[in-house]
Structures are given as C-alpha cells and as structure tokens.
Design a protein around this motif. Structure first.
Motif, mmCIF file in Angstrom:
data_model
loop_
_atom_site.group_PDB
_atom_site.id
_atom_site.type_symbol
_atom_site.label_atom_id
_atom_site.label_comp_id
_atom_site.label_asym_id
_atom_site.label_seq_id
_atom_site.Cartn_x
_atom_site.Cartn_y
_atom_site.Cartn_z
ATOM 1 N N LYS A 199 73.471 41.879 65.002
ATOM 2 C CA LYS A 199 74.391 40.889 65.847
ATOM 3 C C LYS A 199 73.947 39.546 65.448
ATOM 4 O O LYS A 199 72.784 39.142 65.087
ATOM 5 N N VAL A 208 76.033 39.872 50.637
ATOM 6 C CA VAL A 208 75.281 38.687 50.318
ATOM 7 C C VAL A 208 73.396 39.097 50.512
ATOM 8 O O VAL A 208 72.812 38.881 49.613
ATOM 9 N N GLU A 209 73.094 39.625 51.742
ATOM 10 C CA GLU A 209 72.058 40.187 52.046
ATOM 11 C C GLU A 209 71.371 41.198 50.919
ATOM 12 O O GLU A 209 70.259 40.981 50.794
ATOM 13 N N LYS A 210 72.230 41.981 50.773
ATOM 14 C CA LYS A 210 71.848 42.780 49.478
ATOM 15 C C LYS A 210 71.721 42.429 48.205
ATOM 16 O O LYS A 210 70.409 42.533 47.571
ATOM 17 N N ALA A 211 72.397 41.372 48.056
ATOM 18 C CA ALA A 211 72.317 40.686 46.604
ATOM 19 C C ALA A 211 70.933 39.826 46.742
ATOM 20 O O ALA A 211 70.258 39.716 45.785
ATOM 21 N N ALA A 212 70.787 39.227 47.649
ATOM 22 C CA ALA A 212 69.350 38.451 47.871
ATOM 23 C C ALA A 212 68.355 39.227 48.156
ATOM 24 O O ALA A 212 67.294 38.965 47.229
ATOM 25 N N ASN A 247 84.867 37.664 50.332
ATOM 26 C CA ASN A 247 85.210 36.176 50.335
ATOM 27 C C ASN A 247 86.521 35.771 50.351
ATOM 28 O O ASN A 247 87.014 34.999 51.292
ATOM 29 N N MET A 285 81.715 41.208 46.877
ATOM 30 C CA MET A 285 81.214 40.182 47.695
ATOM 31 C C MET A 285 82.535 39.106 47.375
ATOM 32 O O MET A 285 82.981 38.622 48.302
ATOM 33 N N LEU A 286 83.107 38.971 46.314
ATOM 34 C CA LEU A 286 84.108 38.214 45.917
ATOM 35 C C LEU A 286 85.469 38.521 46.817
ATOM 36 O O LEU A 286 86.200 37.756 47.417
ATOM 37 N N LEU A 302 81.024 40.460 53.912
ATOM 38 C CA LEU A 302 80.537 39.317 53.145
ATOM 39 C C LEU A 302 78.745 39.163 53.498
ATOM 40 O O LEU A 302 78.031 39.244 52.671
ATOM 41 N N ASP A 303 78.531 39.259 54.764
ATOM 42 C CA ASP A 303 77.191 39.307 55.100
ATOM 43 C C ASP A 303 76.322 40.466 54.424
ATOM 44 O O ASP A 303 75.168 40.355 54.092
#
Lengths: 372, 184
Positions: free
Chosen positions: B71, B137-141, B125, B121-122, B133-134
């Motif tokens: 959340k 992005v979290e996975k990539a981070a 987006n 991700m693209l 996207l979240d």
C-alpha cells in the motif's frame, strides 16, 4: 538478504548484453529507491547524475514514492567513546515488519564539523536532504547532505551588533533566488535584552532584514518566502478558543497540531492545504496512556512506507503508531544512540562544496597516537 | 461480471485479447476506452509480442485496482474511513492472507531476466500501469544495489565523463566511509 545476493550473482552472470538505453526518467525512478550507500558509491558513474536537473528529478521522485526514508539521529549523550554527534540511519525497509526495523543498522558518517567535540543543533531539513546544523562552540551554520557527505559552511557574517546571543530557528530554500533563507532570533546582551528576528541569506551572504518577534508565534507564523507575518487560521473548535496547550509539528509536509483532549487522548490534526482554514482535518487519535503521559515530548517524525507514523517520545524512544488499529509499538534501531534527537530526510545526490571528514582524519591520527 | 473484450496489437503485429476491466489497470488504455476512440484494435507500437502477454497477465491479476501488494502511503489514512474504526481481527487476517497471496504471485510473476525486466518497465511506463512500474523499478533497484560504478555504467549504457583523477578522489572518499564502519 542472502537470497538477494544470490540474485545479484545470478544477474551478473546473465548480464552479457548491455541493456537498451533506459530513458532518464526510469533511471531516476530506479535510483530513487536506492539506499544511501549505493547512491554514494554511484556518485562517480557520470557527471550528469549531479546535474541540478537530474538531482531535482531524483529528489522529487523519492518524495513521491515515499522511498529513501532516512533518519539522522543526534546523540545527546557525550561520552569518551561516543563523541560524535550525528548518526545517520537508513530506515529504508520496504515493510513495517518490526523485525526488519530492528535490524536497521545505523551508519555513522563523519560529521561535517571540524572538531569532534562539539554540540550541534539540527535546525531542520528542506529540499529533501539538506539539513542545517549549528554548532554552539563556534556558532557555525552549515548545510549538510549526509547522502553525498558534502557540506557547505555559511561564511561568517559581519557582526553589525557588538554582542549578541542567537538561536537558529529554521530555514528554507527560495527557488526564485536559489538561495537559502535562514531565520534566527537574536537577543541583545545589553540591558534591554531586546529580541528580534533576523533573516540571513546563505549564498547572498547578507543579513537581509530584521523583524520584531511577535507575541503569539503560532497565530502569526513568519512566511519566509515573503518575509511577512501571516495570520494562520486554526480550526474553529472549543479547545482552540479555550487555549488548550498544544504541540506543533510537521508530518508528511503538512502542518500538524497535537491537541491533548481532556487528558485522555491526543488528537492529531493536519492542515491539508497551508493557510486554508477549512483544510484542517482530524487525522487520527492516540489513546495510549503512556503516550499521553509523554505528550510534551511527543514529536511526529514521518510516515512509514505503509502509512504508519513514526513519533519520537521523550528523547529516548522512537515509536511506530498504526492509525488503522490505534496501536503504538516501540521502534528499535540497532546502534541508535540512547538519548537522541531525530530528524528525517530524503536521500539526495546534491553535492555541496566541502568534503566531510577531511579534518577528522588529522584528529583520528592524533587520537591513535595518544591511545598507542 | 461479463466484460467487453478489447484487442491490443503489439509492435510486431500480433493481436492479444484482454477484458475491459483488466485493461483499465492501465491509465493509457483507460483513457483510450473512456475517450471512445475504441476502434476494434488498439495498436501498441512500443510493446512487443513477448512483453505484451506479461503486461496482460499483470492487468488481469489486478483488474483495475491499479496497485501492488504494497500500500503506498499517501500521507495517511483513507479519508472515507472512520477515524480509528473498530479493529476487526478477522478482517485483518483475511487482509494478511490476501497480501501474502499477492506477494507470492508477484514473486513468481517477476521471475525473468534483466532484459525482460527493463522491457516490462518501459511498457508499464508507456501504458501508465503504476503498480507494475513500482514492482519493476523496485526489482531493478534491488538488483543494482550492490554493484560497482563500472557495472552500473555497463548496465545503463553510460560513459564515464570523469577524469581518472576525479574518479580516484571519489573512490578515496568512499573507502573512508567503509573505513568508518570498520573503525567503529
């Protein structure tokens, strides 16, 4: 954690083809979820990552995604072993699981002040990470970004008044001049003990203006942008009229008032839109007796990722309040000082002029010599 | 609830079917649907046929709730909810089971290599699917967290524009940081 490492390893092996260029906006998005230590390491990836536009984008993404939660602690207890004033912790967990929180390890960066023995005051942080501290011994004022470990000192301002005492109360970034405005309250040491409010410009380096200190600060807060006292509309309720003592704070970027209600509960109100009377909203109640007892020292720090609220109580403890269940739990952070002052900030790539810790090196050598 | 079918065409001219309710997980698709410009097939020139099914799978799972298992704290509690509602133990348990189940699904769903991750991700987006996207992005981070600057440059196709001296200096500062840990 082990799993993550394994994953990293796996990815490294698989990563034979460089990926297609990701658009900037997505790179920023990814970077905004990284812990301080990674950000610090990635400083030397390319200069563009320090371009003001990129830094700004990264900061605003971090704020929107409520990631990059960091807390700086100021240790109030000065002992021989524990001389350093500030510690930075990355409360970067992706959950509100208390076990995860308890494992959060406090990072101790070199503080930007030259001398290890000092007392500093956290004035606040704005634009994410830029925290400002004052040093009592030398009365230095600094901007500090713990993420990039850079600081910038406010050069000494010519003293226009022969002797004075001052306290620094707040600061903000003025986007129109790209300068920082610092507010301090100056007290004359002459027999008049006259108090007035002063604005300093960080880059412009001037003592801009003087203002008289108003009798009721809450009702007439000082607008740093326009440098004017403005009337602040308060919610129109009995306890306002009856002058019930209250606490002011900031939570999630909104002005927050804690009202003790008949000694049985604390009502937390937020001004959703600054300056608009109708935007005051009762956000939640806290009814725990021990929180009530420590009301005077209760200070909201920030929201956690799942919407719980971190409070500091009595310079000793951080607690996590769950508004949904009305529960308060202790928040343990490994390595956090016993007596602390807490300030939250968002990790930012912002570079400032001075490198942290350069003076400390010398001190460390000296200290080692003494020990040996 | 029966739902209108929508057809999506990938960049390589393959057509996929998706329920309208699921498609609404994407802001972009939602706007196209609500705008009434629905002309049989929606062309998605930026999404290829090996990514599009993944996107559809996500949308089906999230059918319009547009969120992830996390959340997002949006500055506090839900306005419409009562302040401090009676705490319902049962509901809390059900919620926990739901979240756990979703987390497990996400874990299985996210099992792919880096190229797919970035493509997804693209797509997220482009299609404005916030939850996806979240998630990506979290996975990539989490993947790049422990890497070296060199690996990061390789990863994002970035050329270093620092002089060797400048870089050396930055590394020195970093070493000092590590030293700091050891020193304590």
């Amino acid at each position: 954690m082990a799993k993550e490492n394994e994953e990293n390893e796996k990815m490294r092996v698989e990563e034979s083809v460089p990926t297609e260029n990701l658009p900037e906006v997505l790179i920023v998005e990814i970077l905004s979820r990284l812990p301080l230590k990674s950000l610090l390491r990635f400083r030397c990836v390319c200069k563009f990552w320090y371009d003001p536009a990129f830094v700004k984008m990264h900061l605003s993404r971090s704020l929107i995604s409520n990631s990059n939660l960091n807390v700086v602690f100021r240790n109030l207890l000065r002992t021989k072993l524990n001389f350093r004033g500030f510690r930075v912790s990355e409360l970067h967990s992706y959950s509100d699981d208390l076990d995860v929180w308890a494992q959060q390890v406090v990072v101790r960066p070199n503080h930007p002040f030259k001398l290890p023995h000092y007392l500093g005051i956290v004035v606040g942080s704005c634009n994410g990470s830029r925290c400002l501290y004052t040093c009592n011994s030398k009365k230095e004022i600094l901007l500090w970004n713990p993420s990039t470990r850079r600081h910038q000192k406010l050069p000494s301002i010519p003293k226009e008044i022969p002797s004075f005492d001052y306290n620094v109360y707040g600061f903000r970034h003025d986007p129109t001049t790209n300068d920082y405005k610092i507010v301090r309250i100056v007290k004359l040491r002459d027999p008049t003990y006259l108090c007035f409010l002063q604005i300093l410009l960080f880059i412009g380096l001037t003592i801009a203006n003087r203002y008289p200190v108003p009798p009721r600060v809450l009702s007439f807060p000082f607008d740093l942008q326009d440098e004017e006292y403005r009337e602040l509309p308060l919610p129109d309720f009995d306890f306002v009229k009856n002058n019930v003592p209250m606490k002011l704070g900031v939570l999630g970027g909104q002005l927050c008032v804690l009202w003790p209600f008949l000694g049985v509960r604390v009502e937390v109100w937020l001004m959703k839109e600054y300056g608009v009377r109708d935007s005051w909203e009762k956000q939640f109640l806290i009814e725990q007796p021990w929180v009530m007892r420590n009301l005077n020292s209760l200070r909201p720090i920030r929201y956690s990722k799942t919407g719980q609220v971190i409070f500091q109580i009595d310079l000793k403890a951080l607690v996590l309040f769950d508004p949904r269940r009305g529960r308060v739990r202790n928040l343990k952070v490994l390595g956090a000082p016993d007596y602390l002052e807490t300030e939250s900030f968002v990790g930012s790539l912002m570079l400032l002029n001075g490198k942290d810790g350069t003076e400390r090196e010398k001190w460390k050598k000296k200290n080692m010599k003494q020990r040996g | 609830m029966s739902s209108t079918k929508i057809f999506l065409k990938s960049s390589d001219d393959k057509t996929f079917e998706i329920d309208e309710t699921a498609a609404r997980a994407s802001e972009t698709l939602k706007n196209i649907i609500d705008g009434g410009c629905l002309d049989g097939v929606i062309p998605l020139p930026n999404v290829s046929s090996n990514i599009l099914p993944k996107v559809i799978e996500y949308c089906k799972k999230h059918g319009g709730d547009n969120g992830s298992s996390k959340k997002i704290a949006n500055g506090g509690v839900d306005k419409d909810k009562e302040i401090l509602p009676d705490y319902d133990e049962e509901e809390d348990k059900r919620e926990k089971v739901r979240v756990d189940e979703l987390k497990k699904w996400e874990e299985e769903y996210m099992d792919f290599d880096q190229q797919v991750l970035y493509d997804l991700m693209l797509a997220a987006n482009y299609l404005h699917i916030k939850g996806l996207l979240d998630l990506t992005v979290e996975k990539a981070a989490s993947m790049i967290r422990g890497r070296t600057p060199d690996q990061i440059r390789e990863n994002f196709n970035i050329n270093s524009d620092f002089t060797p001296e400048e870089e050396e200096e930055m590394i020195l500062i970093e070493d000092e940081w590590d030293d700091e840990w050891a020193f304590d």
